[in-house]
Structures are given as C-alpha cells and as structure tokens.
Design a protein around this motif. Structure first.
Motif, PDB file in Angstrom:
ATOM      1  N   PRO A   1       1.042  -1.124   0.085  1.00 19.51           N
ATOM      2  CA  PRO A   1       0.018   0.082  -0.116  1.00 19.51           C
ATOM      3  C   PRO A   1       0.740   1.494  -0.067  1.00 19.51           C
TER       4      PRO A   1
ATOM      5  N   CYS B   1      -9.355   3.248  -1.979  1.00 23.97           N
ATOM      6  CA  CYS B   1      -8.408   1.718  -2.265  1.00 23.97           C
ATOM      7  C   CYS B   1      -7.472   1.456  -1.394  1.00 23.97           C
ATOM      8  N   ALA B   2      -7.268   0.313  -0.944  1.00 26.87           N
ATOM      9  CA  ALA B   2      -6.412  -0.153   0.032  1.00 26.87           C
ATOM     10  C   ALA B   2      -4.965  -0.477  -0.831  1.00 26.87           C
ATOM     11  N   MET B   3      -5.085  -0.703  -1.976  1.00 21.34           N
ATOM     12  CA  MET B   3      -3.746  -1.214  -2.761  1.00 21.34           C
ATOM     13  C   MET B   3      -2.964   0.114  -2.989  1.00 21.34           C
ATOM     14  N   GLY B   4      -1.629  -0.400  -3.377  1.00 20.67           N
ATOM     15  CA  GLY B   4      -0.636   0.678  -3.621  1.00 20.67           C
ATOM     16  C   GLY B   4      -0.595   1.067  -5.040  1.00 20.67           C
TER      17      GLY B   4
END
Length: 340
Positions: free
Chosen positions: A112, A140-143
């Motif tokens: 993240p 969104c928790a993604m990087g």
C-alpha cells in the motif's frame, strides 16, 4: 538512419515489435508459445520442495514453481503471476506478489501507499501527479506507483491508466472461485512496446515494415554469435546448457590499448545484444587482456549500460580467472527458439 523507431509487425503468425535506435536493432519482442510474463493464475498448490523453501503449483498451462513460501499445504488455492520464461524442462517461474502494470501506472496490491518514480524530480510535476494519484486511488487499500512516463503525459491519459489498472486489480484480487484458472493474460509484444519503450520514437505499423526498415536483416545477423564492436574488435555471444558465454576479441588491433577499447565497447553493446537474442540466466564474459587497474572502469561502464536496460540484471563480479559474471532474468524467449 538517425533517431528512434518502434516497428509493430508480425513474423508469420507471431506478433512482434522492434526498437531501432539510429538504424540499429536495440530491442525485440516476439510472441512465443510459452505463457506470457504478467499472466495471473488461480493456481492449486501441489507439493513443497524440501530444503528449498519453494512449492510446485498446478496451473492451466502446466506446472509452476513458487519460491520463498512457508506454511502452505497441498491443495490450497493461490493467486500467482508469471515472472519470466522457464528454462527447457523446468516449471513456470511465478510470484505471489502481483503487479498490474501499464504505461503510466503500476498497482501493487501487497504494497500500500502512493509513490512516484525517482526519476521525476520536478516539484510541480510531482505535486500534480500526486494529486492525480490520490484522486484515482481514493478508497482503495492497494498501492500505486506512477512511472517515469507519467511526467509530461496528458493528465486525462494518466488518470485513465490509473482507473483501468485499479479496476483490473480489484477484479482479479476479488476472485473467490476455485480450480486452476487463468485470471488475466500478460501483455503481448505490441502492448509491451507501448508500455515500456517510452523514449520519443516514430511508430511504424505498416504491414511488412520489418522488411522495409531493416529489422529482418538485423535479425539475420543476430542469429549468429558475432557482434561487431568497431573497426577491428568483436564479441561472440554463445549459449551452452549452463550459461551464456561472451568472448571479446581485439581482432587485428595489436596496440597497447586494444584490449581496454574492446572491453569498453563490449560493456556498451552487451545489453542490446542480450535483449535482441532473448538471453538470460548466468552470463560469463571472457574479456580481452587489459591491466587490472582498468577493471573498475570496465565495471562502471557496464553498470551504466545496464542501468538503461529494463531487464533485471545483477553484476556478480570477477572470477579468479579474470572473467566477469552476471545473472540476468529470463524476460525474453531465446531468439533461436521463436525463429526455429
């Protein structure tokens, strides 16, 4: 011919892309029969390899091998991504750390945070891209990593790239079905050329442009081991089962500095010679004779040449016999295989 050209064509039924720099073939991508790097599977764990920290997996394209995992039992479902091409007779290399990569954006589900390429140094540009990134990844928790190509690109194009990669990443990581399945395919040569060859270039898409722009002639030369390094010097790039051997020769030049000049030319030419031939794995260079004090100069030149190369390459160093060794990711199919 001066300048860069990206040529998109086909070789028989195979999609292909070539990068010509000042009239010389600098990079080549040809569709092969093996699974494309970037392909993501829902795989089924099979059997661990004792003492190696790895496990074999079942995929729709055959057996895969995942390194560096612990605590996974047989019969589990796992999302993995193809990282390169397998050596003959070996399993497909995969990673459980997924990347969703496009021209401007890379989504990193397991890492993240928002980051920009370190090559983007202008503060105003960085601020603008960070604003785009935060808007595109809100909730969104993604990087997200914005690549160097995003600097100076149209803001709408960057935003669309972020949105498309985020949507694909959420779709794939949200998968809950069972059984071995291909969740998304890796990019083919034409998309990879658009995605990764970011230098200014004229794009040529006419049918048979490989023939009319000298690519086929360059490929005929690349099928042989000899790479000219100037008026007299040359290097021979040849494969064995265990490694790629590079032999540097000064030719008819018998001057005191001939060895150093040939070795420097080898350092500058080697990345393109390996890319075009699709070679990776262990690489050993048998250099022309030169004083030991010049080794650091050679290493610096070699490191600079590979810095501009997009294939992961580790400069391992010198052997007791004075050879120089490298370890290179198998990111291309060998030219000899796809043109067989």
């Amino acid at each position: 011919m001066k300048g860069n050209q990206i040529l998109l064509d086909h070789m028989g039924e195979r999609e292909a892309a070539a990068l010509m720099v000042d009239g010389r073939l600098s990079d080549l991508l040809i569709e092969g029969d093996a699974p494309r790097p970037g392909t993501i599977y829902r795989a089924i764990t099979d059997r661990p390899v004792a003492g190696q920290g790895g496990i074999f997996l079942k995929t729709p394209d055959g057996q895969a091998y995942l390194r560096g995992v612990k605590g996974i039992d047989a019969g589990e479902h796992l999302q993995v991504q193809v990282t390169g091409y397998a050596e003959e007779g070996k399993a497909i290399p995969v990673s459980h750390k997924l990347l969703f990569k496009s021209r401007y954006a890379i989504i990193t589900p397991d890492a993240p945070g928002i980051n920009l390429s370190r090559s983007i140094r202008d503060d105003d540009v960085r601020d603008g891209l960070l604003a785009l990134a935060h808007d595109g990844m809100e909730g969104c928790a993604m990087g997200l990593i914005l690549r160097s190509a995003a600097a100076g690109a149209d803001e709408d194009a960057v935003a669309e790239d972020i949105a498309a990669m985020r949507e694909l990443a959420e779709q794939v990581t949200g998968d809950t079905d069972t059984g071995a399945e291909t969740l998304t395919l890796g990019d083919g040569p034409h998309v990879l050329a658009w995605r990764d060859w970011i230098a200014d270039a004229d794009v040529v898409t006419e049918v048979d442009c490989f023939e009319t722009h000298g690519v086929l002639d360059a490929l005929d030369e690349a099928r042989g081991p000899r790479v000219p390094l100037g008026a007299n010097a040359s290097m021979f790039v040849e494969t064995t089962r265990a490694l790629v051997a590079v032999d540097v020769n000064t030719g008819a030049d018998g001057s005191f500095s001939a060895g150093l000049k040939a070795n420097m030319a080898c350092a500058r030419a080697l990345p393109a010679a390996l890319r075009v031939r699709g070679l990776g794995g262990q690489i050993t260079i048998d250099l022309a004779p030169m004083p030991k004090k010049e080794r650091k100069t050679f290493e610096a030149t070699l490191r600079s040449a590979f810095r501009a190369d997009d294939v992961d390459t580790v400069l391992a160093g010198w052997t007791p016999l004075g050879h120089f060794e490298l370890q290179r990711k198998r990111a291309r199919l060998p030219l000899s295989d796809v043109l067989a």
